[in-house]
Design an enzyme around this catalytic site. Structure first.
Site, PDB file in Angstrom:
ATOM      1  N   ASP A 156       0.840  -1.189   0.000  1.00 46.62           N
ATOM      2  CA  ASP A 156       0.000   0.000   0.000  1.00 46.62           C
ATOM      3  C   ASP A 156       0.881   1.247   0.000  1.00 46.62           C
ATOM      4  O   ASP A 156       1.888   1.316   0.725  1.00 46.62           O
ATOM      5  CB  ASP A 156      -0.882  -0.025   1.254  1.00 46.62           C
ATOM      6  CG  ASP A 156      -1.757   1.189   1.378  1.00 46.62           C
ATOM      7  OD1 ASP A 156      -2.687   1.325   0.571  1.00 46.62           O
ATOM      8  OD2 ASP A 156      -1.503   2.003   2.292  1.00 46.62           O
TER       9      ASP A 156
ATOM     10  N   GLU B 273       1.824  -0.444  -5.075  1.00 45.55           N
ATOM     11  CA  GLU B 273       0.862   0.608  -5.397  1.00 45.55           C
ATOM     12  C   GLU B 273       1.710   1.863  -5.592  1.00 45.55           C
ATOM     13  O   GLU B 273       2.171   2.453  -4.599  1.00 45.55           O
ATOM     14  CB  GLU B 273      -0.153   0.807  -4.276  1.00 45.55           C
ATOM     15  CG  GLU B 273      -1.191   1.869  -4.613  1.00 45.55           C
ATOM     16  CD  GLU B 273      -2.153   2.156  -3.469  1.00 45.55           C
ATOM     17  OE1 GLU B 273      -3.340   2.413  -3.747  1.00 45.55           O
ATOM     18  OE2 GLU B 273      -1.722   2.138  -2.291  1.00 45.55           O
TER      19      GLU B 273
END
Length: 512
Positions: free
Chosen positions: A351, A388
Site C-alpha cells: 500500500d 501501489e
C-alpha cells in the site's frame, strides 16, 4: 586470554519507579540472553526471551499482565545495538505483556517517552484487546493499562500451510477480497465461520474462486489493525484494515475462535494452496494507527518516535514510517519474512509503496534501502511483489518507476479503460494499455505482466458506481464527502444514483 563474563547492566533513570508493579520475590531484572536478535517475544526453555528496539530509552520494562489485570514489571537489563533484551523465567505462550519506556520527553525533538503508557510490541505475533479510552491512551502521564491492546507471547508453528502453487506471473489472475466481508452472507459457509479465515478456506468458497479462474487471492489487510483516532472520535470503526497496529500479528477480528487467529490463518492458507490458489497480502508498512502527534501512544511513538516516524506526513493518515530508518527497514523485512516463511503466504501488495522509496521523506528512489532490502532478501525475492506506485503527494506518483522485480498496480490502465468506456478518449491510449504498457515497463527490463491491470478496486467507485454516479456521495461515514478522490471517471447514464427508469437500468446493465 581474558575470561568472558555475563554482566547485568542496571540502567539509571530518575524517572523510573523500580518497585512499582513488582511482586515480592520476583527478579528485578530480565536474566541474561544470548543476544538481542531476533526481536519480539520468543519462548525458550523455562521462560521467554524479550527483545525490543529503542535508541532513545534510558530503561525499558517488560510488563506481564495477569488474567485479573494485575501487572508485574521486569526491567530488561541488557542493551545491545539499541535493543533492550533479557529472559524472563517462568512464563510461556499465552502470557499477555507490553513495554514501558523510561526516557526523555521533548516533543521539539520528537521524543515522547512516557512510562505511564503500556506499549504494544511492534514484533508481537498476537495482540488482544482494543483502545477503550482514547484520552487515557493519548494524554501524558495517565496509566494506559486497561485502555489499550496487549501483546501476547505466541509459540511458533501450527497447521501445515501446504505447498506453494507457484503460479507464473503471466498466468496470474488476482482477486482482491476482504476476509471479513467476502463470506459474511455466504449460505454454504457455516454461520460460525462466515467472515473468518476458516470461512475463506471453505470448500464452497474455493470452488467459486477456481470456477472463476482465479489463481491468486489478494487479501485486504490482515495484519492486526486498530481504529484510528479520527474514527474513534466519531464512534465508528475501521472496516478496511488500513490502520496497522502490529505488522507481524494476524488480525484477531477474523478468527472464528478468539485467540486462534494464527492457527486459523495457517489453516486457510493450506486450504487455498491445496486448491492451487496463491495468497498475496495487502500490507501497509507506510503508517500506523497512532495518527498524528496528538493521537494515542500505543507502540511506536512511545518506544522511539524518531526511529520510526518522519516529521512530515506523506500518507494523509497523520503519520508516516521513515523508510530510511534502519529500525523501520528491519521491522518491515522481518515482518514480511514471518508472513512468507512461518505463515506460508506467496506475495505482497504494498500500500502506498512510493513511501517505501522515499527515505527520510525525500525524493523517490527505486533503489532506496527498504525497496532494495526486500528484493535482495533470499526468501522475499521469490515472492510476488506488487507496488501501489503512489502516495498522498505529487512526488509520490511513480507509475512505471519501480525496480525490475516489482509489478505495479497500473493506474493508467484503470484510467484509460474508464475514459474509453465513457467516450472521453480515443483508441490509441487504450491499445497501449491492453498491449502491456511497454511505454511504462519495457525500459526497466520488465515484461508486460509487470502491469497489474484493473478497472475497480477497494479504492474509489465500485463497478456499479461507475455507471450510476457522476460524483461521489460518501454521506454515511460522517466525513462530509472529504474522503476519497473526486477523479473517478464515471458516467451515470443519465440519472444520478438509483432509478427505476427501465432504459437507464438496461443501459447500466449493458455497461457493467
Amino acid at each position: 586470554m581474558r575470561q568472558a563474563k555475563w554482566h547485568l547492566v542496571i540502567p539509571h533513570s530518575t524517572s523510573r519507579s523500580p518497585s512499582l508493579g513488582q511482586s515480592p520475590g520476583q527478579p528485578s531484572l530480565g536474566q541474561p540472553s544470548l543476544g538481542p536478535f531476533p526481536l519480539g517475544a520468543h519462548p525458550e526453555a523455562g521462560g521467554v526471551r524479550f527483545a525490543v528496539a529503542s535508541s532513545v530509552a534510558e530503561a525499558v520494562d517488560v510488563c506481564l499482565v495477569g488474567s485479573d489485570g494485575s501487572e508485574r514489571r521486569v526491567p530488561l537489563g541488557e542493551r545491545t545495538f539499541g535493543v533492550w533484551h533479557g529472559v524472563v523465567p517462568g512464563v510461556g505462550p499465552g502470557q499477555r505483556y507490553g513495554y514501558r519506556v523510561h526516557g526523555p520527553w521533548d516533543p521539539d525533538r520528537e521524543l515522547r517517552c512516557d512510562p505511564a503508557k503500556l506499549l504494544v510490541d511492534p514484533y508481537a505475533r498476537r495482540v488482544r484487546g482494543a483502545v477503550t479510552d482514547l484520552d487515557v491512551a493519548a494524554e501524558r502521564g495517565r496509566d494506559s493499562l486497561g485502555a489499550v491492546p496487549l501483546s501476547v507471547v505466541t509459540a511458533h508453528g501450527g497447521p501445515d500451510t501446504g505447498t506453494r502453487p507457484g503460479v507464473p506471473w503471466e498466468r496470474t489472475v488476482l482477486y482482491e477480497l476482504h476476509v471479513g466481508g467476502f463470506t459474511r452472507t455466504h449460505p454454504d459457509v457455516p454461520p460460525e465461520h462466515r467472515g473468518t479465515y476458516l470461512g475463506l478456506g471453505h470448500p464452497a468458497v474455493l470452488a467459486y474462486l477456481t470456477d472463476l479462474g482465479v489463481t491468486t487471492v489478494e487479501l485486504l489487510p490482515v495484519q492486526a489493525f486498530c481504529d484510528e483516532p479520527s474514527l474513534q472520535h466519531r464512534g465508528r470503526h475501521n472496516y478496511w484494515g488500513y490502520s496497522p497496529l502490529a505488522l507481524l500479528a494476524v488480525h484477531p477480528g477474523y478468527a472464528a475462535v478468539p485467540g486462534a487467529e494464527v492457527e486459523e490463518f495457517r489453516t486457510m492458507v493450506g486450504a487455498l494452496h491445496a486448491a492451487g490458489i496463491e495468497v498475496v497480502l495487502d500490507v501497509v508498512p507506510n503508517h500506523t494507527c497512532e495518527g498524528g502527534v496528538d493521537g494515542p501512544t500505543l507502540a511506536y511513538r512511545g518506544l522511539d518516535a524518531p526511529g520510526y516516524y518522519l516529521r512530515g506526513d506523506l500518507t494523509g493518515c497523520g503519520n508516516t514510517l521513515d523508510a530510511g530508518s534502519p529500525t523501520v527497514v528491519r521491522l518491515v523485512t522481518d515482518a514480511l519474512r514471518y508472513w512468507a516463511g512461518e505463515l506460508g503466504v506467496d506475495g505482497f501488495r504494498f500500500d502506498l509503496a512510493s513511501v517505501l522509496g522515499r527515505p527520510h521523506g525525500g525524493a523517490f528512489d527505486p533503489d532506496a534501502p527498504l525497496l532494495t532490502a526486500i528484493v535482495t532478501d533470499p526468501l522475499l525475492s521469490g515472492c510476488k511483489l506488487i507496488a501501489e506506485p503512489w502516495d498522498a503527494t505529487a512526488e509520490g506518483y511513480r507509475v512505471g518507476g519501480f525496480g525490475v522485480q516489482y509489478a505495479e498496480w497500473n493506474g493508467r490502465y484503470r484510467d484509460a479503460v474508464r475514459d474509453f468506456w465513457r467516450g472521453r478518449s480515443g483508441v490509441s491510449e487504450l491499445a497501449s494499455r491492453l498491449a502491456g504498457s511497454s511505454d511504462l515497463y519495457a525500459a526497466s527490463g520488465r515484461r508486460p505482466w509487470a502491469s497489474v491491470n484493473f478497472v475497480t478496486a477497494h479504492d474509489g467507485f465500485t463497478l456499479r458506481d461507475l455507471v450510476s454516479y457522476d460524483r461521489k456521495h460518501n454521506d454515511a461515514n460522517g466525513e462530509g464527502g472529504t474522503d476519497g478522490t473526486d477523479d473517478n471517471r464515471s458516467w451515470n447514464c443519465g440519472v444520478e444514483g438509483e432509478t427505476d427508469d427501465p432504459g437507464i437500468v438496461g443501459l447500466r446493465a449493458r455497461q457493467a
